[in-house]
Scaffold this motif. Structure first.
Motif, PDB file in Angstrom:
ATOM      1  N   PHE A 115       0.848  -1.204   0.000  1.00  0.00           N
ATOM      2  CA  PHE A 115       0.000   0.000   0.000  1.00  0.00           C
ATOM      3  C   PHE A 115       0.873   1.240   0.000  1.00  0.00           C
ATOM      4  O   PHE A 115       0.650   2.182  -0.757  1.00  0.00           O
ATOM      5  CB  PHE A 115      -0.884   0.082   1.248  1.00  0.00           C
ATOM      6  CG  PHE A 115      -1.933  -0.976   1.386  1.00  0.00           C
ATOM      7  CD1 PHE A 115      -2.420  -1.685   0.308  1.00  0.00           C
ATOM      8  CD2 PHE A 115      -2.453  -1.251   2.631  1.00  0.00           C
ATOM      9  CE1 PHE A 115      -3.408  -2.642   0.458  1.00  0.00           C
ATOM     10  CE2 PHE A 115      -3.438  -2.206   2.795  1.00  0.00           C
ATOM     11  CZ  PHE A 115      -3.916  -2.901   1.714  1.00  0.00           C
ATOM     12  N   CYS A 164       0.670   3.582  -3.259  1.00  0.00           N
ATOM     13  CA  CYS A 164      -0.118   4.793  -3.026  1.00  0.00           C
ATOM     14  C   CYS A 164       0.760   6.019  -2.822  1.00  0.00           C
ATOM     15  O   CYS A 164       0.384   7.122  -3.220  1.00  0.00           O
ATOM     16  CB  CYS A 164      -1.072   4.575  -1.853  1.00  0.00           C
ATOM     17  SG  CYS A 164      -2.326   3.298  -2.210  1.00  0.00           S
ATOM     18  N   TRP A 165       1.927   5.868  -2.234  1.00  0.00           N
ATOM     19  CA  TRP A 165       2.846   6.999  -2.089  1.00  0.00           C
ATOM     20  C   TRP A 165       3.255   7.499  -3.467  1.00  0.00           C
ATOM     21  O   TRP A 165       3.182   8.695  -3.751  1.00  0.00           O
ATOM     22  CB  TRP A 165       4.069   6.595  -1.278  1.00  0.00           C
ATOM     23  CG  TRP A 165       5.043   7.707  -1.080  1.00  0.00           C
ATOM     24  CD1 TRP A 165       6.074   8.076  -1.889  1.00  0.00           C
ATOM     25  CD2 TRP A 165       5.052   8.640   0.016  1.00  0.00           C
ATOM     26  NE1 TRP A 165       6.727   9.161  -1.373  1.00  0.00           N
ATOM     27  CE2 TRP A 165       6.127   9.529  -0.207  1.00  0.00           C
ATOM     28  CE3 TRP A 165       4.253   8.800   1.144  1.00  0.00           C
ATOM     29  CZ2 TRP A 165       6.425  10.556   0.667  1.00  0.00           C
ATOM     30  CZ3 TRP A 165       4.562   9.831   2.017  1.00  0.00           C
ATOM     31  CH2 TRP A 165       5.637  10.697   1.772  1.00  0.00           C
ATOM     32  N   LYS A 187       1.756   7.142  -6.264  1.00  0.00           N
ATOM     33  CA  LYS A 187       0.617   7.665  -7.010  1.00  0.00           C
ATOM     34  C   LYS A 187       0.149   9.019  -6.481  1.00  0.00           C
ATOM     35  O   LYS A 187      -0.242   9.884  -7.261  1.00  0.00           O
ATOM     36  CB  LYS A 187      -0.530   6.663  -6.924  1.00  0.00           C
ATOM     37  CG  LYS A 187      -1.803   7.081  -7.607  1.00  0.00           C
ATOM     38  CD  LYS A 187      -2.845   5.979  -7.481  1.00  0.00           C
ATOM     39  CE  LYS A 187      -4.189   6.382  -7.992  1.00  0.00           C
ATOM     40  NZ  LYS A 187      -4.253   6.837  -9.355  1.00  0.00           N
ATOM     41  N   CYS A 188       0.198   9.234  -5.174  1.00  0.00           N
ATOM     42  CA  CYS A 188      -0.494  10.380  -4.567  1.00  0.00           C
ATOM     43  C   CYS A 188       0.398  11.512  -4.062  1.00  0.00           C
ATOM     44  O   CYS A 188      -0.058  12.647  -3.959  1.00  0.00           O
ATOM     45  CB  CYS A 188      -1.356   9.906  -3.401  1.00  0.00           C
ATOM     46  SG  CYS A 188      -2.659   8.750  -3.885  1.00  0.00           S
ATOM     47  N   CYS A 214      -6.534  11.220  -1.908  1.00  0.00           N
ATOM     48  CA  CYS A 214      -5.927  10.289  -2.863  1.00  0.00           C
ATOM     49  C   CYS A 214      -5.414   9.042  -2.150  1.00  0.00           C
ATOM     50  O   CYS A 214      -5.659   7.917  -2.592  1.00  0.00           O
ATOM     51  CB  CYS A 214      -4.794  10.979  -3.627  1.00  0.00           C
ATOM     52  SG  CYS A 214      -3.979   9.913  -4.843  1.00  0.00           S
ATOM     53  N   LEU A 215      -4.713   9.228  -1.036  1.00  0.00           N
ATOM     54  CA  LEU A 215      -4.169   8.089  -0.292  1.00  0.00           C
ATOM     55  C   LEU A 215      -5.282   7.180   0.229  1.00  0.00           C
ATOM     56  O   LEU A 215      -5.191   5.948   0.108  1.00  0.00           O
ATOM     57  CB  LEU A 215      -3.295   8.571   0.867  1.00  0.00           C
ATOM     58  CG  LEU A 215      -1.946   9.170   0.476  1.00  0.00           C
ATOM     59  CD1 LEU A 215      -1.297   9.860   1.669  1.00  0.00           C
ATOM     60  CD2 LEU A 215      -1.033   8.099  -0.102  1.00  0.00           C
ATOM     61  N   SER A 227      -8.353   6.848  -0.914  1.00  0.00           N
ATOM     62  CA  SER A 227      -8.978   6.196  -2.061  1.00  0.00           C
ATOM     63  C   SER A 227      -8.090   5.078  -2.611  1.00  0.00           C
ATOM     64  O   SER A 227      -8.575   3.987  -2.935  1.00  0.00           O
ATOM     65  CB  SER A 227      -9.269   7.224  -3.150  1.00  0.00           C
ATOM     66  OG  SER A 227      -9.870   6.619  -4.249  1.00  0.00           O
ATOM     67  N   CYS A 228      -6.821   5.352  -2.721  1.00  0.00           N
ATOM     68  CA  CYS A 228      -5.872   4.367  -3.243  1.00  0.00           C
ATOM     69  C   CYS A 228      -5.857   3.108  -2.375  1.00  0.00           C
ATOM     70  O   CYS A 228      -5.954   1.988  -2.876  1.00  0.00           O
ATOM     71  CB  CYS A 228      -4.475   4.988  -3.314  1.00  0.00           C
ATOM     72  SG  CYS A 228      -3.206   3.868  -3.935  1.00  0.00           S
ATOM     73  N   VAL A 229      -5.751   3.280  -1.073  1.00  0.00           N
ATOM     74  CA  VAL A 229      -5.722   2.127  -0.171  1.00  0.00           C
ATOM     75  C   VAL A 229      -7.045   1.366  -0.226  1.00  0.00           C
ATOM     76  O   VAL A 229      -7.061   0.135  -0.267  1.00  0.00           O
ATOM     77  CB  VAL A 229      -5.385   2.562   1.277  1.00  0.00           C
ATOM     78  CG1 VAL A 229      -5.591   1.414   2.256  1.00  0.00           C
ATOM     79  CG2 VAL A 229      -3.950   3.065   1.350  1.00  0.00           C
ATOM     80  N   PHE A 251      -7.069  -0.640  -3.355  1.00  0.00           N
ATOM     81  CA  PHE A 251      -6.105  -1.731  -3.220  1.00  0.00           C
ATOM     82  C   PHE A 251      -6.724  -2.861  -2.403  1.00  0.00           C
ATOM     83  O   PHE A 251      -6.632  -4.035  -2.764  1.00  0.00           O
ATOM     84  CB  PHE A 251      -4.844  -1.198  -2.542  1.00  0.00           C
ATOM     85  CG  PHE A 251      -3.602  -1.964  -2.838  1.00  0.00           C
ATOM     86  CD1 PHE A 251      -2.666  -1.469  -3.729  1.00  0.00           C
ATOM     87  CD2 PHE A 251      -3.333  -3.163  -2.211  1.00  0.00           C
ATOM     88  CE1 PHE A 251      -1.497  -2.162  -4.001  1.00  0.00           C
ATOM     89  CE2 PHE A 251      -2.161  -3.871  -2.468  1.00  0.00           C
ATOM     90  CZ  PHE A 251      -1.244  -3.360  -3.373  1.00  0.00           C
TER      91      PHE A 251
END
Length: 94
Positions: free
Chosen positions: A43, A47-48, A50-51, A66-67, A69-71, A74
């Protein structure tokens, strides 16, 4: 990550069945912890990248959103894949 599923109890003496079962349970718990830590690491990496544009002392609302949502995506993806494999295994055994 170590695979303890084939751990040979005969090489460490001859504990009774209850001790062997407890050791297997403890090993399974530790393996689950290691898998969880590996997921958190994944994660973080994905996510790092990406965000987070520029690291700073505080997250702005866009980066935080963003973080999160990304997690969530995932986790959703991981659960979907896990459930699908579980369904495939169940269909294969019937």
């Amino acid at each position: 990550m170590a695979d303890f599923s084939s751990f040979d109890m005969s090489s460490s003496g001859s504990p009774d069945k209850a001790e062997a079962a407890e050791l297997q349970r403890l090993l399974a718990v530790e393996q689950q912890k290691a898998q969880f830590q590996a997921q958190v690491h994944n994660f973080t990496d994905v996510c790092w990248d990406k965000c987070v544009d520029k690291p700073s002392a505080k997250l702005d609302s866009r980066t935080e959103t963003c973080l999160v949502s990304c997690v969530e995506r995932f986790i959703d993806t991981t659960l979907t894949i896990t459930n699908r494999f579980s369904q495939m295994v169940q269909k294969g055994t019937h």
